[in-house]
Design a protein around this motif. Structure first.
Motif, PDB file in Angstrom:
ATOM      1  N   ASP A 122      -0.707  -6.025   0.149  1.00  0.00           N
ATOM      2  CA  ASP A 122      -0.909  -5.786  -1.276  1.00  0.00           C
ATOM      3  C   ASP A 122       0.153  -6.619  -1.987  1.00  0.00           C
ATOM      4  OD1 ASP A 122      -0.765  -4.868  -3.900  1.00  0.00           O
ATOM      5  OD2 ASP A 122      -0.871  -2.743  -3.369  1.00  0.00           O
ATOM      6  N   GLN A 165      -4.583 -10.235  -9.812  1.00  0.00           N
ATOM      7  CA  GLN A 165      -4.786  -9.041  -9.001  1.00  0.00           C
ATOM      8  C   GLN A 165      -6.189  -8.897  -8.423  1.00  0.00           C
ATOM      9  OE1 GLN A 165      -4.245  -8.907 -12.304  1.00  0.00           O
ATOM     10  NE2 GLN A 165      -5.711  -7.546 -13.292  1.00  0.00           N
ATOM     11  N   HIS A 207      -3.460 -10.805  -3.178  1.00  0.00           N
ATOM     12  CA  HIS A 207      -3.473 -10.000  -1.962  1.00  0.00           C
ATOM     13  C   HIS A 207      -4.016 -10.786  -0.769  1.00  0.00           C
ATOM     14  CE1 HIS A 207      -3.049  -6.989  -5.070  1.00  0.00           C
ATOM     15  NE2 HIS A 207      -4.245  -7.306  -5.545  1.00  0.00           N
ATOM     16  N   GLY A 261       1.211 -11.602  -7.046  1.00  0.00           N
ATOM     17  CA  GLY A 261       0.192 -10.621  -7.374  1.00  0.00           C
ATOM     18  C   GLY A 261      -1.106 -10.753  -6.614  1.00  0.00           C
ATOM     19  N   ARG A 303      -5.206  -2.161  -9.278  1.00  0.00           N
ATOM     20  CA  ARG A 303      -4.328  -3.186  -8.690  1.00  0.00           C
ATOM     21  C   ARG A 303      -5.105  -4.297  -7.998  1.00  0.00           C
ATOM     22  NH1 ARG A 303       1.118  -0.873  -7.341  1.00  0.00           N
ATOM     23  NH2 ARG A 303       1.132  -2.001  -5.364  1.00  0.00           N
ATOM     24  N   THR A 325       0.899  -6.980  -5.098  1.00  0.00           N
ATOM     25  CA  THR A 325       1.272  -6.559  -6.446  1.00  0.00           C
ATOM     26  C   THR A 325       2.762  -6.696  -6.724  1.00  0.00           C
ATOM     27  OG1 THR A 325      -0.554  -4.965  -6.457  1.00  0.00           O
ATOM     28  CG2 THR A 325       1.165  -4.677  -8.129  1.00  0.00           C
TER      29      THR A 325
END
Length: 248
Positions: free
Chosen positions: A11, A237, A56, A54, A127, A13
């Motif tokens: 992830d 995202q 993934h 940001g 997210r 983020t």
């Protein structure tokens, strides 16, 4: 010495992208810290691509070299016990010494997830999606066909990386159902992409879906090679590096 290949999911983020940066938290930095503990010495990791801040991954591939005594190391268990919970090793193995996570790649697949309800977004999804609102899927599908194939994608490259050529071959752009009924997922496959190229292509597709551009406009932007004619880069995202494929 042997070469180890890892496949990572993360992830993105809370990270400033994949690549090491001074004074910033990155995925590469966290992985190298964990490896240094296991190996007892610093090691440099090479990734298949530089996911931005940001962004993934489900299938980021990396490699590193180490002493052959670590050939049977249970890397997934060893590293996942040291890595932050938003980074996980999902697969590992020994590869030939000429394997390179970036240069040996045959293709890369990214997916971009769009959310289509302006009134709300589920907190479990916020997210991982961009809330772009309602769109005309038929218009986006038509525009996506303009971008498939070999083209000069200079109009879809952001500044920041020096490349030998901006010509790329995009083998697939396709639309798929999302995890919930409020989403759509757009899949992009190519041997390689320019800096933020996928996010810029998504910007054009969404502009078509909103009626602000036509597929003919997208073709003209592509032909122009002028980044200033294309819509702004969409948020990070919604983007995930899903898969990197190799010829062996």
């Amino acid at each position: 010495m042997i070469r180890i290949r890892l496949t990572l999911a993360y992830d993105g983020t809370d990270y400033c992208g994949w690549q090491l940066q001074p004074n910033d938290r990155t995925v590469q930095g966290e992985l190298e810290k964990a490896l240094a503990v296991v190996l007892g010495a610093p090691v440099r990791v090479h990734g298949s691509g530089r996911t931005d801040s940001g962004v993934h991954a489900l299938g980021q591939v990396v490699h590193f070299d180490c002493d052959e005594k670590y050939a049977t190391r249970p890397w997934r268990r060893s590293l996942n016990g040291l890595l932050p919970k938003d980074i996980r090793v999902v697969a590992h193995g020994v590869v030939p010494s000429d394997f390179h996570a970036r240069y040996s790649a045959g293709s890369k697949t990214y997916e971009y997830s769009l959310w289509h309800e302006r009134d709300f977004c589920l907190p479990q999804r916020s997210r991982f999606v961009w809330n772009c609102g309602k769109v005309d899927f038929a218009a986006m599908d038509a525009a996506s066909r303009v971008l498939v194939g070999e083209h000069d994608f200079a109009a879809f490259q952001n500044k920041g990386t020096v490349v030998g050529t901006t010509i790329r071959f995009v083998s697939e752009i396709s639309r798929h159902p999302g995890i919930t009924e409020h989403e759509s997922v757009w899949r992009f496959t190519a041997k390689g992409f320019l800096k933020q190229m996928v996010r810029n292509m998504v910007g054009c597709l969404v502009a078509c879906g909103r009626g602000k551009l036509t597929p003919q406009d997208v073709a003209a932007i592509l032909e122009s090679g002028d980044r200033t004619l294309a819509p702004a880069t969409v948020p990070p995202q919604g983007l995930t590096l899903v898969r990197v494929e190799y010829p062996y």
